[in-house]
Design an enzyme around this catalytic site. Structure first.
Site, short mmCIF file in Angstrom:
data_model
loop_
_atom_site.label_atom_id
_atom_site.label_comp_id
_atom_site.label_asym_id
_atom_site.label_seq_id
_atom_site.Cartn_x
_atom_site.Cartn_y
_atom_site.Cartn_z
N TYR A 14 0.49 2.69 1.75
CA TYR A 14 -0.68 2.68 0.86
C TYR A 14 -1.73 1.65 1.32
O TYR A 14 -1.48 0.85 2.18
CB TYR A 14 -0.32 2.55 -0.62
N GLU A 15 -2.89 1.77 0.69
CA GLU A 15 -4.04 0.89 1.04
C GLU A 15 -4.39 1.00 2.54
O GLU A 15 -4.77 0.04 3.17
CB GLU A 15 -3.70 -0.54 0.64
N GLY A 16 -4.23 2.23 3.08
CA GLY A 16 -4.48 2.48 4.50
C GLY A 16 -3.23 2.27 5.31
O GLY A 16 -2.71 1.15 5.37
#
Lengths: 606, 606
Positions: free
Chosen positions: A443-445
């Site tokens: 997550y978050e890239g």
């Protein structure tokens, strides 16, 4: 069975001995609030809360998970009570302005707070964590009315917030966002669409939840240039910021996940939900990008958190468990076998965790000082100042996020491994750390996105390699100061060689990329990991230098503490930094070895 | 949502084109049973069973888990029916003598069977897998009466078996075993003690379960020289091998685990259970050791299985999921974004999985030929012949077990990563593969134990480095044959260099170890991984050579298949084999960087 003690000794070593935060605070508007006594008190209080309130509900929260019933999400037993204590302590607002009820302390203290509560109970910490994302967005892009309406409650923690970006068809590629926002005559918008993977999207901890939502206006250009940012509360507030009518946003389901199961990951359905535009139309992605640097540092902290927790719980087991005799001779002759901490291979795993935790913490605290400057610029509405520090932080962000979360996974794996088969059993908790740590690289890239951001965007496109030249010249200057110090020689020469190699590799990649754009993607993961290992090496060298100095100056009661720092640095240089070789060789390999294969040739299964 | 197709094309490439199993079978007593048509039929039938019966109950079995109620263990829905089909197909006995009802096919086919059923459903496959351990022990060490009583039912699969080694205080260090066996007047023994982590220790698949148990006789010497092996059935059989009275062994509980939750992991309480000695008193550990080589190959197969399954399920997602545009230019202009398989970094992960799966399979099939010889020696009661092949296999065992299971974890991680956030969601199944893969480096001897077995026991102690000299001389001879072949040059030179380095490193470690015994433990993990990467490199070079030859000879309809083999080999040499550099540097680092730290200096938390 897991336990946690906030490593305050290590934290203070960094903020006092290595980085001298007090000196740095002198240059901040709100720095005088953070005098040494206040900092100590804040750290001790948050440690107490994390150790005694959050840790005891970490494993039970995983076992119970979140409950979903007809749109209502209930968090596990104890989560609400813990959150209430968090609100009463004023912890959500420690780094926000007094104007909104905050304590107005530097943002770096908020990051250290995140580390401590996140290590004790990462999934719980995601509820206040997502609120932070919402608060930061409103602080920077909200108008006065929006700030007045929402920030008091959010900063107090009595309302929570979310970030609604992902949709079923897209995560990273936000140009594919389909959610619609239709303008209404009163200046509001009606939002419709489905958002998925919304952490803290629905829960029972607060009376209201404030969603920050990416959506498209009817006339918006296609792709990323047509995305706008909206604020969509679960309950519409009245003028006194008291909750009124329920808005058209509902939770359709929660995900069943590998880990962080006590953090509610929601499908949110927006059905003509009332929202208000934040900032300018079609500039939503830019707002997300300026917000992303700090959000990604926040996820980098997860890598540190799981490394530290796994280490703290592997260590006592390695001291207690007895198996075989040590190769160099019997260590515990009166016992049936030696404690496994005596075996060099077990020490290798423990020291790897220790080196990653303390090295990662140093990298994050270094970056936290930029966050202080950015936060100050936001409060002052100084856009140029914000961009300046955001730019500087931009180099560290993908490394801290991408590299440290990968190390979090590796560390959690070592922690399990030290337990042998017991590392696989739920009761011991080591497998929970591994399951929870696993999300952080996705997550978050993803790590791939961090790697592309670092090599493609920041190193090659934006700076043509200058960012590496600048960073390595700092290291080399520092090495120069220690070149004649025989205690430091080992570190200095290794780092100097790596600085030269890092620049050479960057130039080689730049030259290859002129003809072969694919090399940027092909080399990116190796470049990210290489950069991370060298950066952490620099941090370990600096910590070793401080430790040597402390010991030389004498009069310390903590010689063993400093000696351990030096020994860990030596371990890191001997056994970990060697990994750079493989990454260096691999990153300049022809991209063809990845691109040549036809898509239909990957498997022949029919 | 997971699917599986047995990769028969890849399997046949190895057994026909690379290793020529038909030629090898000509030297086996039972080789003529394995004519090409029979082999094809066996592979196709087991593939059908795995794909259509086992795969559909893999995810549901994990979600349901095993049930424990007052000593009774119930397996998940469908497990019993699948097992019944397995028994009816005669699959348990394909490589055991006709005398006991088996098909008398070479053991290598049994290993390929294990691979196929294990890839479709690893936890299910552990039930027949543990029986194999029990059967092999009885085949080699049981007396005629024991064989006659137990082997017919075990080979048929109507009874199952276990291996009971681990106790709460010890796993690897079996010298600490406390379970007691008290001799009775009738020549039997009464066994008492607690065994933990007993896979398939109790379940509802068969009417009886036959436990092989390590325990101590009253007058046994301390440590590993005082351990004996016993057979302890759940129900005592009568002379006609029909089940009679319930024996004093009961399941106290089952473990709640990170994964393989449909495989029952039992605490077994032995309370004056009737048992019979297998083999000689106090020689139980030796028996376990000769059995361990094949058991560990079996666990190595788990690494391959999870790698293959993760690859097969990551591939279609990478073809379907669309995100961003490819750096070298738009690939799917009519679509909103390119399929992610076009991104080099995604290809890196897929190709890593593919290289690990096909390279690992090659390593295992190579070793499977030794298993054929050992199995033949057991049937013939030829101990010297058994030892000869067991010795040869002994070099491969720790590498296949230690290295391939580590790669299984890495591969499962890549599979999740390719899915982004969806890789964390249970529904997709990628996280299940990661959870299940995790156990493989811990049971049947941790990676650390494999590493010590390889470097300490087999390379340094037993052979003084000769085993590496012998193995590398084979590679170098092979390289010599291809030195002038320009297609093969890249592989040949890289391998030659590595062979030289591998020997140099071995000698250096041998010299260091004369003064510093700890280096053996300190270097062992690096040495294991280094050895694994080089060995897999040799296998990829051989596969590339065969593929080149097939293409050159022309007339093949499978040119794309062979081209993909060559491309995967190139990827492996460019992007994976480079990892050896870091391991080479790290393994000769002074052990002091691991041993210097005082136990109490690992953490300062108070």
């Amino acid at each position: 069975m897991l336990t946690y003690k906030a490593p305050l000794r290590d934290i203070k070593f960094l903020i006092n001995d290595v980085f001298n935060f007090q000196k740095h605070y002198k240059d901040l508007d709100n720095g005088e609030n953070a005098d040494p006594e206040t900092v100590d008190m804040i750290l001790q209080s948050i440690a107490d809360f994390a150790e005694n309130v959050l840790m005891p509900i970490y494993q039970s929260g995983d076992a119970e998970g979140c409950h979903f019933d007809n749109g209502v999400v209930t968090t596990p037993k104890g989560f609400k009570e813990a959150y209430q204590q968090f609100v009463e302590g004023g912890w959500q607002g420690i780094s926000y302005p007094e104007q909104y009820g905050g304590m107005n302390l530097p943002m770096s203290l908020n990051l250290i707070k995140s580390e401590i509560i996140g290590t004790a109970n990462w999934p719980w910490s995601m509820y206040p964590g997502l609120s932070t994302g919402c608060i930061n967005t409103l602080m920077q892009y909200g108008n006065d009315e929006q700030k007045e309406t929402y920030l008091h409650k959010l900063v107090a923690g009595s309302w929570a917030g979310t970030m609604c970006l992902t949709e079923p068809q897209c995560g990273t590629d936000l140009g594919q966002v389909k959610s619609k926002a239709i303008p209404q005559e009163d200046g509001s918008y009606k939002l419709s669409g489905t958002k998925i993977f919304i952490s803290s999207g629905e829960h029972d901890l607060t009376e209201n939840i404030i969603h920050i939502v990416l959506a498209r206006l009817p006339d918006a250009p296609e792709g990323t240039r047509g995305i706008s940012l909206f604020i969509v509360p679960k309950f519409l507030p009245n003028a006194e910021s008291e909750i009124g009518e329920r808005n058209g946003v509902s939770c359709g389901s929660i995900e069943h996940k590998m880990g962080i199961s006590s953090s509610a990951t929601c499908v949110l359905n927006f059905d003509e939900a009332v929202g208000h535009l934040i900032g300018e139309p079609n500039k939503g992605l830019k707002a997300m990008f300026t917000f992303m640097n700090t959000a990604r540092i926040g996820t980098g902290i997860e890598g540190l958190a799981h490394t530290e927790l796994s280490f703290q719980n592997a260590l006592p087991y390695a001291k207690d468990r007895r198996s075989m005799r040590t190769l160099s001779g019997v260590k515990d002759p009166e016992k049936v076998a030696d404690a496994i901490i005596n075996h060099a291979d077990v020490r290798r795993m423990l020291l790897t965790q220790k080196a990653f935790a303390e090295g990662g913490r140093s990298m994050i605290y270094h970056a936290a000082r930029y966050a202080d400057k950015m936060s100050q610029a936001v409060v002052n509405g100084d856009e140029a100042e914000f961009e300046k520090w955001d730019d500087k932080l931009g180099f560290y962000t993908p490394i801290i996020k991408g590299f440290l979360t990968e190390l979090g996974i590796e560390s959690a794996k070592h922690g399990q491994q030290i337990y042998g088969g017991h590392g696989y059993i739920k009761e011991w908790g080591m497998e929970l750390i591994a399951r929870d740590a696993r999300i952080a690289t996705m997550y978050e890239g993803t790590t791939g996105i961090q790697a592309l951001d670092l090599l493609g965007r920041k190193v090659l496109l934006q700076s043509k390699g200058k960012i590496i030249r600048d960073y390595t010249s700092n290291i080399m200057r520092w090495c120069g100061e220690y070149a004649l110090d025989k205690d430091m020689r080992k570190f200095v020469w290794a780092l100097t060689k790596l600085c030269a190699e890092w620049n050479t590799l960057t130039v080689r990649l730049m030259l290859i990329a002129r003809k072969d754009r694919e090399i940027i993607s092909a080399a990116s993961d190796d470049f990210l990991m290489y950069s991370g290992y060298v950066m952490m090496g620099y941090h370990w060298a600096r910590m070793a230098a401080v430790a040597h100095e402390k010991i030389k100056n004498g009069g310390t009661e903590s010689e063993e503490f400093y000696t351990a720092k030096i020994q860990t640095a030596e371990f890191y240089f001997d056994k970990i930094l060697t990994r750079t070789s493989g990454h260096a060789e691999s990153m300049v390999a022809p991209s063809e070895s990845m691109t040549a294969m036809k898509i239909e040739s990957f498997a022949f299964l029919d």
